[in-house]
Design a protein around this motif. Sequence first.
Motif, mmCIF file in Angstrom:
data_model
loop_
_atom_site.group_PDB
_atom_site.id
_atom_site.type_symbol
_atom_site.label_atom_id
_atom_site.label_comp_id
_atom_site.label_asym_id
_atom_site.label_seq_id
_atom_site.Cartn_x
_atom_site.Cartn_y
_atom_site.Cartn_z
ATOM 1 N N UNK A 32 0.832 -1.215 0.000
ATOM 2 C CA UNK A 32 0.000 0.000 0.000
ATOM 3 C C UNK A 32 0.862 1.259 0.000
ATOM 4 N N UNK A 33 1.961 1.224 0.746
ATOM 5 C CA UNK A 33 2.826 2.402 0.857
ATOM 6 C C UNK A 33 3.509 2.672 -0.482
ATOM 7 N N UNK A 34 3.942 1.602 -1.154
ATOM 8 C CA UNK A 34 4.569 1.752 -2.472
ATOM 9 C C UNK A 34 3.551 2.290 -3.472
ATOM 10 N N UNK A 119 -0.084 -13.101 3.111
ATOM 11 C CA UNK A 119 -0.704 -12.924 1.791
ATOM 12 C C UNK A 119 0.337 -12.663 0.703
ATOM 13 N N UNK A 120 1.506 -12.147 1.095
ATOM 14 C CA UNK A 120 2.533 -11.792 0.117
ATOM 15 C C UNK A 120 3.093 -13.034 -0.577
ATOM 16 N N UNK B 99 -3.967 -5.391 2.171
ATOM 17 C CA UNK B 99 -5.309 -5.409 1.603
ATOM 18 C C UNK B 99 -5.281 -5.454 0.084
ATOM 19 N N UNK B 100 -4.080 -5.306 -0.486
ATOM 20 C CA UNK B 100 -3.980 -5.337 -1.953
ATOM 21 C C UNK B 100 -4.476 -6.693 -2.448
ATOM 22 N N UNK B 161 -9.672 0.325 -9.529
ATOM 23 C CA UNK B 161 -9.226 -0.858 -8.793
ATOM 24 C C UNK B 161 -8.620 -0.422 -7.462
ATOM 25 N N UNK B 162 -9.220 -0.867 -6.386
ATOM 26 C CA UNK B 162 -8.717 -0.515 -5.064
ATOM 27 C C UNK B 162 -9.258 -1.494 -4.027
ATOM 28 N N UNK B 163 -8.465 -1.940 -3.105
ATOM 29 C CA UNK B 163 -7.010 -1.701 -3.041
ATOM 30 C C UNK B 163 -6.260 -2.629 -3.976
#
Lengths: 152, 163
Positions: A32-34, A119-120, B99-100, B161-163
């Motif tokens: 998210x930060x990237x 999740x990564x 959350x991606x 598209x999010x997240x």
Amino acid sequence: MADRHPLFMPTIVVGGLIFGFGLGYSHMARPEVVLDFLQFDDLGLPFVMFGGAAVTGLVYFLAPRLLDGPPLTRRAFERRLKSFDRNVLVGGAIFGAGWGLSGICPGAAYASLGVGNVTILWALAGMFAGAYVQGVWRSRSDTDDSTVAGAD
Amino acid sequence: MVDPLPLQLLAEYFPNGIARYAIGGLFVGLGASLIYLGTGISAGASSFLESTLSYVSDRSRFQQYAASRDWRLVFTLSIVAGAAIYSLTLGDAFAYETDVQVWRLFAGGVLVGIGTRVGKGCTSGHGVCGVGSASRTSLVGVATFLLVAIGVAQVVAALGVSP
């Protein structure tokens, strides 16, 4: 690698620990930060890359001038220089597309696992799949036996 | 009397300040520098993908990394451990979960896996070690992937598209 210096692996371990700590601290382990950077919501990311490059720049510049050579290997202190060809642009663009889609790059993905983000593993699975497909495809199509794609 | 405009811009574009980013970056550079000082190796993160495949595939493309695969595996596990130490000490003790969306992570990962290998480096090899070496190839590589990544992220966001 029987003739490795006994301190070789410990150096890799300590270096990796510091490297991974930095990726965690800088929040690069959070896609998210990237993505926030890439969408111009938080312009902090360049400080990570250039902060890192400032340190390596100083060390890469001074080490060959002040020291005989690395104490743990028979290598010399050389700069990281790769030959320039179309692949740098094509590969860079493909990597950029993946980075922009997912918000994660290899080192940050390993660190993301370290901060508990299970999740990564999806991203890591994708990276291995991509590297495998690329390797198969290149060993079929490669006529010029170019150098190792290399240390990255 | 401080001019409020720069402060406003700072607050707008750096909602989390810059210290976390700069200090984290210094640690990344320190880790890479320690390995370089000890061994002369420019340690990048993405070669691990290919070197580790040499454990399960006999293809020459992967086998060329056989000599370095053991330390690359150790380096990667150490990165995981270093990030875990951060999470336990200054972080949120493993509470973070992205959350991606999974399809973005996987599809992006595939492109990252292909692209870093074709393009001879990623954000650490080109971005930290290569730029630190003042390598023109790496500077061009970094400019390329930064610009494309910004373009793709903007388009994906514009598509909702999010997240």
